[in-house]
Design a protein around this motif. Structure first.
Motif, PDB file in Angstrom:
ATOM      1  N   LEU A 115       0.743  -1.215  -0.088  1.00  0.00           N
ATOM      2  CA  LEU A 115      -0.125   0.014  -0.057  1.00  0.00           C
ATOM      3  C   LEU A 115       0.878   1.183  -0.036  1.00  0.00           C
ATOM      4  CD1 LEU A 115      -3.148   0.499   0.390  1.00  0.00           C
ATOM      5  CD2 LEU A 115      -2.907   0.714   2.686  1.00  0.00           C
ATOM      6  N   ASP A 116       0.470   2.239  -0.721  1.00  0.00           N
ATOM      7  CA  ASP A 116       1.012   3.250  -0.799  1.00  0.00           C
ATOM      8  C   ASP A 116       0.201   4.570  -0.628  1.00  0.00           C
ATOM      9  OD1 ASP A 116       0.064   3.695  -3.231  1.00  0.00           O
ATOM     10  OD2 ASP A 116       2.213   3.781  -4.185  1.00  0.00           O
ATOM     11  N   ASN A 117       0.568   5.695  -0.472  1.00  0.00           N
ATOM     12  CA  ASN A 117      -0.274   7.035  -0.352  1.00  0.00           C
ATOM     13  C   ASN A 117      -1.394   7.116  -1.652  1.00  0.00           C
ATOM     14  OD1 ASN A 117       0.752   8.153   2.173  1.00  0.00           O
ATOM     15  ND2 ASN A 117       2.526   8.892   0.878  1.00  0.00           N
ATOM     16  N   ASN A 118      -0.723   6.942  -2.807  1.00  0.00           N
ATOM     17  CA  ASN A 118      -1.809   6.949  -4.030  1.00  0.00           C
ATOM     18  C   ASN A 118      -2.860   5.941  -3.994  1.00  0.00           C
ATOM     19  OD1 ASN A 118      -2.491   7.438  -6.726  1.00  0.00           O
ATOM     20  ND2 ASN A 118      -1.523   5.606  -7.314  1.00  0.00           N
ATOM     21  N   SER A 119      -2.639   4.524  -3.772  1.00  0.00           N
ATOM     22  CA  SER A 119      -3.395   3.734  -3.664  1.00  0.00           C
ATOM     23  C   SER A 119      -4.445   3.668  -2.402  1.00  0.00           C
ATOM     24  CB  SER A 119      -2.967   2.104  -3.454  1.00  0.00           C
ATOM     25  OG  SER A 119      -2.065   1.963  -2.557  1.00  0.00           O
ATOM     26  N   LEU A 120      -3.909   4.398  -1.350  1.00  0.00           N
ATOM     27  CA  LEU A 120      -4.800   4.558  -0.140  1.00  0.00           C
ATOM     28  C   LEU A 120      -5.876   5.730  -0.516  1.00  0.00           C
ATOM     29  CD1 LEU A 120      -5.774   3.758   2.681  1.00  0.00           C
ATOM     30  CD2 LEU A 120      -3.912   5.245   3.395  1.00  0.00           C
ATOM     31  N   ASP A 121      -5.260   6.712  -1.317  1.00  0.00           N
ATOM     32  CA  ASP A 121      -6.223   7.878  -1.504  1.00  0.00           C
ATOM     33  C   ASP A 121      -7.391   7.304  -2.693  1.00  0.00           C
ATOM     34  OD1 ASP A 121      -6.712  10.725  -1.785  1.00  0.00           O
ATOM     35  OD2 ASP A 121      -6.286  10.401  -3.748  1.00  0.00           O
ATOM     36  N   LEU A 122      -6.639   6.502  -3.492  1.00  0.00           N
ATOM     37  CA  LEU A 122      -7.872   5.870  -4.401  1.00  0.00           C
ATOM     38  C   LEU A 122      -8.847   5.140  -3.849  1.00  0.00           C
ATOM     39  CD1 LEU A 122      -5.627   4.951  -7.439  1.00  0.00           C
ATOM     40  CD2 LEU A 122      -6.936   6.926  -7.393  1.00  0.00           C
ATOM     41  N   LEU A 123      -8.638   4.388  -2.898  1.00  0.00           N
ATOM     42  CA  LEU A 123      -9.596   3.707  -1.954  1.00  0.00           C
ATOM     43  C   LEU A 123     -10.623   4.653  -1.344  1.00  0.00           C
ATOM     44  CD1 LEU A 123      -7.197   0.845  -0.791  1.00  0.00           C
ATOM     45  CD2 LEU A 123      -8.944   0.536  -2.453  1.00  0.00           C
ATOM     46  N   HIS A 124      -9.935   5.504  -0.704  1.00  0.00           N
ATOM     47  CA  HIS A 124     -10.958   6.574  -0.160  1.00  0.00           C
ATOM     48  C   HIS A 124     -11.824   7.138  -1.063  1.00  0.00           C
ATOM     49  CE1 HIS A 124      -7.479   7.091   3.299  1.00  0.00           C
ATOM     50  NE2 HIS A 124      -8.521   6.527   3.672  1.00  0.00           N
ATOM     51  N   GLN A 125     -11.340   7.341  -2.359  1.00  0.00           N
ATOM     52  CA  GLN A 125     -12.221   7.914  -3.325  1.00  0.00           C
ATOM     53  C   GLN A 125     -13.243   6.688  -3.559  1.00  0.00           C
ATOM     54  OE1 GLN A 125     -10.439   9.840  -6.749  1.00  0.00           O
ATOM     55  NE2 GLN A 125      -8.500  10.047  -5.536  1.00  0.00           N
TER      56      GLN A 125
END
Length: 518
Positions: free
Chosen positions: A52-62
């Motif tokens: 997991l990285d910041n980008n994937s976590l941000d996409l999951l929040h979206q």
């Protein structure tokens, strides 16, 4: 799961070369452990060892936002319809909300009966005080209460009586139970939401038969060896259970979400009223967190998004729950039912067949015992899978040793080991999550269990499925009843089974074999 552009971005993120390289992820962000952790009053969650990285976590929040998750959460807590196939609400959160009328009504009914038993106003049908308890139930009427009792009873000075469980229809287990208990001082409770579960009623009849065979068994007013907990009190009355020995709960409380209801009465008897109230306190704290915390800091939402990430974008089909504390040894089985019955669905809420994966295969056991059973496959097997390591912070040397073992496993899976001999090498780069309970008490346990409930509800919202029904479970029950009727009557009427199953019925049923021989 209706946002094609977002799914495309998530799939691209999952296919990124660096995302499955934990060493590179740590090299890119040496402070991952500070960024990828969440905390509540009783729980500490470390996600830094995940793919997991910041980008994937941000996409999951979206993704969560695109599914109107916050609106769905409010529907759950505001008593709106969330069980679409059965057109009902889900009432389990109301039972732990001290501001809701159902909360006090539930506690009053349970505590009044507990006090009557404890003060010997109620005695068994042998005229003896209640000193032991047997819970006759299966599934949600068994797994939750057993988990909580095993976790809490050794901590409680208020403990009243030992509680035993009769869940499986198995003569050897029933016979073992009766060799263990003192039947004259035992109260038997039929716990069944529908009061129609075949296994539960078969066990109840077997136990009633043993009771009637005992001399001195004389049910009368104020004396009963039987009680019931059910959403169908009229069926319990038809079974002969006295009104004052029936605890009822609402039909809108799902079985696997029911330990907070009267189904949790064995917890009251074993661990005491204070422990049960504190269990509700912890669950309510998690309810408030789930409802109020922003998505990036929301613990059950984050757990759910991580599970969706692994299931749908990393294409991993299993999920491990590994508690490093014997008091939580039933947690994997409880979570197995909670997750697989709730999200093992092939239709969305509109009744359409879906084309994406939902429930992973959930498994697990006591962590240290598992190290000597199946951890080899984690370290050197070709497959990776998400693992939840769950520990309890404790000053006891033995418990600390368990924690050290747990932490070592997470580190070893991530780091691996290079050896001159390839047979001894471990590749590492295997993901895991570490969840620490800051203490073992009823409040912390309530938080933990409510967290997993909300994790599963969040998954169901993202997958657009109903987590409160279980149509597949009913199919097996229906066929079992048909097979039993066939064996009893010898009639094939409406029994549409394959030749293999019919042949097996002939093998296991002496009555059918004798008939064929004649």
């Amino acid at each position: 799961m209706q946002n094609p552009s977002l799914h495309k971005l998530l799939n691209q993120a999952a296919a990124s070369p660096h995302i499955k390289n934990l060493q590179q992820l740590w090299a890119n962000n040496p402070q991952r452990h500070q960024q990828f952790h969440l905390e509540t009053e009783s729980l500490y969650l470390d996600l830094s060892k995940n793919w997991l990285d910041n980008n994937s976590l941000d996409l999951l929040h979206q993704l969560a936002e695109s599914c109107q998750l916050q609106e769905a959460i409010e529907k759950l807590f505001n008593g709106k319809q969330v069980n679409h196939t059965e057109q009902s609400t889900a009432g389990h959160t109301a039972l732990r909300d001290p501001h809701h009328s159902d909360y006090q009504a539930n506690l009053t009914a349970m505590f009044n009966l507990a006090d009557r038993i404890d003060s010997q106003h109620i005695k068994t049908a042998f005229g003896k005080p209640v000193k032991q308890w047997v819970n006759i139930g299966i599934g949600g009427s068994y797994l939750g209460p057993r988990l909580v009792i095993e976790a809490l009873t050794e901590l409680q000075s208020e403990s009243r009586i030992p509680v035993y469980f009769a869940a499986s229809v198995d003569d050897s287990l029933i016979n073992q139970l009766f060799r263990t208990i003192d039947i004259e001082h035992c109260l038997f409770c039929i716990s069944s939401k529908s009061f129609g579960t075949v296994e539960t009623l078969m066990n109840a009849r077997a136990i009633e038969s043993k009771l009637r065979a005992c001399s001195g068994y004389q049910p009368q007013a104020g004396q009963s060896s039987l009680m019931a907990i059910t959403a169908k009190p009229e069926k319990a009355r038809q079974h002969g259970i006295p009104d004052d020995m029936i605890l009822a709960f609402d039909d809108n409380i799902g079985g696997r979400f029911s330990l907070w209801s009267a189904i949790g009465f064995p917890i009251v008897m074993a661990a005491g009223k204070k422990a049960f109230k504190n269990l509700l306190v912890g669950a309510y704290k998690m309810d408030c967190h789930f409802r109020q915390a922003p998505l990036p800091g929301n613990l059950p939402v984050t757990m759910a998004l991580l599970a969706v990430w692994y299931r749908n974008y990393m294409q991993l089909s299993a999920y491990g729950c590994l508690p490093y504390d014997a008091r939580l040894r039933c947690l994997p089985q409880w979570l197995q039912q909670l997750m697989m019955e709730s999200t093992g669905k092939m239709h969305n809420n509109a009744g359409q067949i879906i084309d994406y994966a939902t429930a992973p295969w959930v498994f697990g056991d006591h962590g240290q015992l598992s190290q000597h059973a199946f951890f080899q496959a984690f370290h050197q097997g070709l497959d990776a899978l998400p693992l939840d390591f769950i520990g309890v912070i404790d000053d006891s040397p033995n418990q600390q040793f368990l924690l050290y073992n747990m932490l070592a496993q997470g580190a070893a899976l991530m780091q691996g080991r290079e050896e001159d001999s390839s047979m001894a090498g471990c590749p590492g780069n295997k993901p895991s999550t570490t969840l620490l309970m800051k203490r073992m008490d009823a409040v912390a346990l309530g938080e933990l269990l409510a967290m997993y409930e909300h994790m599963v509800y969040t998954q169901s919202v993202i997958w657009d499925i109903n987590c409160f029904d279980q149509p597949g479970v009913e199919l097996g029950k229906t066929l079992a009843k048909q097979i039993q009727e066939y064996v009893t009557t010898g009639s094939l009427n409406q029994l549409h089974l394959d030749p293999s199953t019919l042949s097996l019925i002939n093998q296991v049923s002496p009555k059918i074999k004798e008939s064929n021989h004649d």
